[in-house]
Design a protein around this motif. Sequence first.
Motif, PDB file in Angstrom:
ATOM      1  N   LEU A  64      58.281   6.487 -11.500  1.00 31.04           N
ATOM      2  CA  LEU A  64      57.456   5.582 -12.310  1.00 31.04           C
ATOM      3  C   LEU A  64      58.287   4.669 -13.214  1.00 31.04           C
ATOM      4  O   LEU A  64      57.790   4.122 -14.188  1.00 31.04           O
ATOM      5  CB  LEU A  64      56.465   6.388 -13.168  1.00 31.04           C
ATOM      6  CG  LEU A  64      55.596   7.406 -12.410  1.00 31.04           C
ATOM      7  CD1 LEU A  64      54.580   8.042 -13.351  1.00 31.04           C
ATOM      8  CD2 LEU A  64      54.880   6.756 -11.227  1.00 31.04           C
ATOM      9  N   LYS A  65      59.558   4.493 -12.882  1.00 27.48           N
ATOM     10  CA  LYS A  65      60.440   3.686 -13.738  1.00 27.48           C
ATOM     11  C   LYS A  65      60.413   2.206 -13.376  1.00 27.48           C
ATOM     12  O   LYS A  65      61.109   1.411 -13.986  1.00 27.48           O
ATOM     13  CB  LYS A  65      61.877   4.213 -13.626  1.00 27.48           C
ATOM     14  CG  LYS A  65      62.060   5.622 -14.187  1.00 27.48           C
ATOM     15  CD  LYS A  65      63.493   6.093 -14.017  1.00 27.48           C
ATOM     16  CE  LYS A  65      63.685   7.499 -14.560  1.00 27.48           C
ATOM     17  NZ  LYS A  65      65.079   7.956 -14.444  1.00 27.48           N
ATOM     18  N   THR A  66      59.630   1.834 -12.366  1.00 28.59           N
ATOM     19  CA  THR A  66      59.605   0.452 -11.890  1.00 28.59           C
ATOM     20  C   THR A  66      58.608  -0.387 -12.685  1.00 28.59           C
ATOM     21  O   THR A  66      57.803   0.138 -13.450  1.00 28.59           O
ATOM     22  CB  THR A  66      59.249   0.415 -10.392  1.00 28.59           C
ATOM     23  OG1 THR A  66      58.178   1.346 -10.177  1.00 28.59           O
ATOM     24  CG2 THR A  66      60.420   0.857  -9.544  1.00 28.59           C
ATOM     25  N   GLU A  80      50.440   7.497 -17.260  1.00 25.24           N
ATOM     26  CA  GLU A  80      51.763   6.893 -17.436  1.00 25.24           C
ATOM     27  C   GLU A  80      52.532   7.647 -18.522  1.00 25.24           C
ATOM     28  O   GLU A  80      51.965   7.991 -19.552  1.00 25.24           O
ATOM     29  CB  GLU A  80      51.583   5.425 -17.838  1.00 25.24           C
ATOM     30  CG  GLU A  80      52.854   4.614 -17.823  1.00 25.24           C
ATOM     31  CD  GLU A  80      52.593   3.122 -18.041  1.00 25.24           C
ATOM     32  OE1 GLU A  80      53.190   2.318 -17.323  1.00 25.24           O
ATOM     33  OE2 GLU A  80      51.803   2.768 -18.932  1.00 25.24           O
ATOM     34  N   SER A  95      56.373  12.690 -10.806  1.00 25.72           N
ATOM     35  CA  SER A  95      55.524  11.490 -10.947  1.00 25.72           C
ATOM     36  C   SER A  95      54.086  11.779 -10.542  1.00 25.72           C
ATOM     37  O   SER A  95      53.135  11.232 -11.100  1.00 25.72           O
ATOM     38  CB  SER A  95      56.069  10.351 -10.075  1.00 25.72           C
ATOM     39  OG  SER A  95      57.407  10.074 -10.394  1.00 25.72           O
ATOM     40  N   ASP A 137      60.634  10.153 -12.179  1.00 29.35           N
ATOM     41  CA  ASP A 137      61.578   9.123 -11.741  1.00 29.35           C
ATOM     42  C   ASP A 137      60.952   8.053 -10.852  1.00 29.35           C
ATOM     43  O   ASP A 137      61.461   6.948 -10.752  1.00 29.35           O
ATOM     44  CB  ASP A 137      62.793   9.759 -11.047  1.00 29.35           C
ATOM     45  CG  ASP A 137      62.408  10.572  -9.825  1.00 29.35           C
ATOM     46  OD1 ASP A 137      61.287  11.098  -9.788  1.00 29.35           O
ATOM     47  OD2 ASP A 137      63.233  10.687  -8.894  1.00 29.35           O
ATOM     48  N   GLY A 146      53.415   3.219 -11.615  1.00 31.01           N
ATOM     49  CA  GLY A 146      54.835   2.879 -11.610  1.00 31.01           C
ATOM     50  C   GLY A 146      54.963   1.384 -11.414  1.00 31.01           C
ATOM     51  O   GLY A 146      54.809   0.594 -12.333  1.00 31.01           O
ATOM     52  N   THR A 184      64.106   4.306 -19.856  1.00 34.06           N
ATOM     53  CA  THR A 184      63.486   4.904 -18.660  1.00 34.06           C
ATOM     54  C   THR A 184      63.769   6.408 -18.679  1.00 34.06           C
ATOM     55  O   THR A 184      64.044   7.014 -17.654  1.00 34.06           O
ATOM     56  CB  THR A 184      64.047   4.284 -17.359  1.00 34.06           C
ATOM     57  OG1 THR A 184      65.479   4.402 -17.380  1.00 34.06           O
ATOM     58  CG2 THR A 184      63.665   2.823 -17.229  1.00 34.06           C
TER      59      THR A 184
END
Length: 314
Positions: A233-235, A204, A278, A231, A179, A226
């Motif tokens: 791993l959206k960074t 990923e 995730s 959720d 992430g 995204t």
Amino acid sequence: MKALQKQDLLDCHQRIAEHIHRTPVLTSRLLNEISGAELFFKCENFQRMGAFKMRGAAHAISRLTKEQQQRGVVTHSSGNFAQALSLAARSLGVDAYIVMPNNAPQVKKDAVKGYGGQIIECEPTLTAREKAAKKIVEKYGATFIHPSNDLDVILGQGTAAQELLEDQPNLDNIFTPVGGGGLIAGSALAAHFFGNDCKTIGGEPFEVDDAYRSLKSGKIEFNETTNTIADGLKTQLGDINFPIIQKYVDRIIRVEEQEIIEAMRLIWERMKIIIEPSCAVPFAALLRERTSFKGKKVGIILSGGNVDLGKLPF
């Protein structure tokens, strides 16, 4: 950045040992048969506050001077790091200010409050988050701690893989989700220093494959969308963890949304444990390329279990 040594991870683990759980490593004969590999799951879903992020938060706070600790810490997060920093700060007797978007789920806000964090709400944009955090720094003199792009946080996250390798020293691979990059960077350092030619591999989603593309291009890439169930791993990757990832991570395997759901369901059904979407991504990555890992000893970091039970994908 200073050259990191094995001792840095050992010192880190010693600092945080009293504030974290040494989580169990579980196996499943059936999942071994399905994957064709010998799997060892490091269960950070059993960590305090339900995720590996407790490790990095505790280490970052413990490294502050007494004077800094008295002024508190601040971060911006709507997820696990918000909870981790709140609980770690309470464990160490430090005030924690948590900037959260005003549309963050109430269950997450309640969890942060339950751990003693003081919430400051803002508009749901990165600019608004950063601005609000900056105000707290100026007002209270609090120290800003980034959820993933901070060396002390990265070393803390690496202690999960370090413990796994102490329990299973002859792993061929360690899989982690990717992430913000803190967990995979820390795990790759642990694999380098404690493993026996152990390679680190990231999982990923195709929907947020910035790390995969960043390794290909040699510079930090960004996501256009995204749209993923994962959720956490959206960074984005950061300038501190990306060079570590470039140097020590073998490769990143991308997975489809349906593969994530199927991997998550398998772990729920076969291992009888709760993991969040995730957390299922690295297992999905292994299953996608199972022929490459046939007969190998593979560690998988199960990153967390903070799932919204009202929104299960199956």
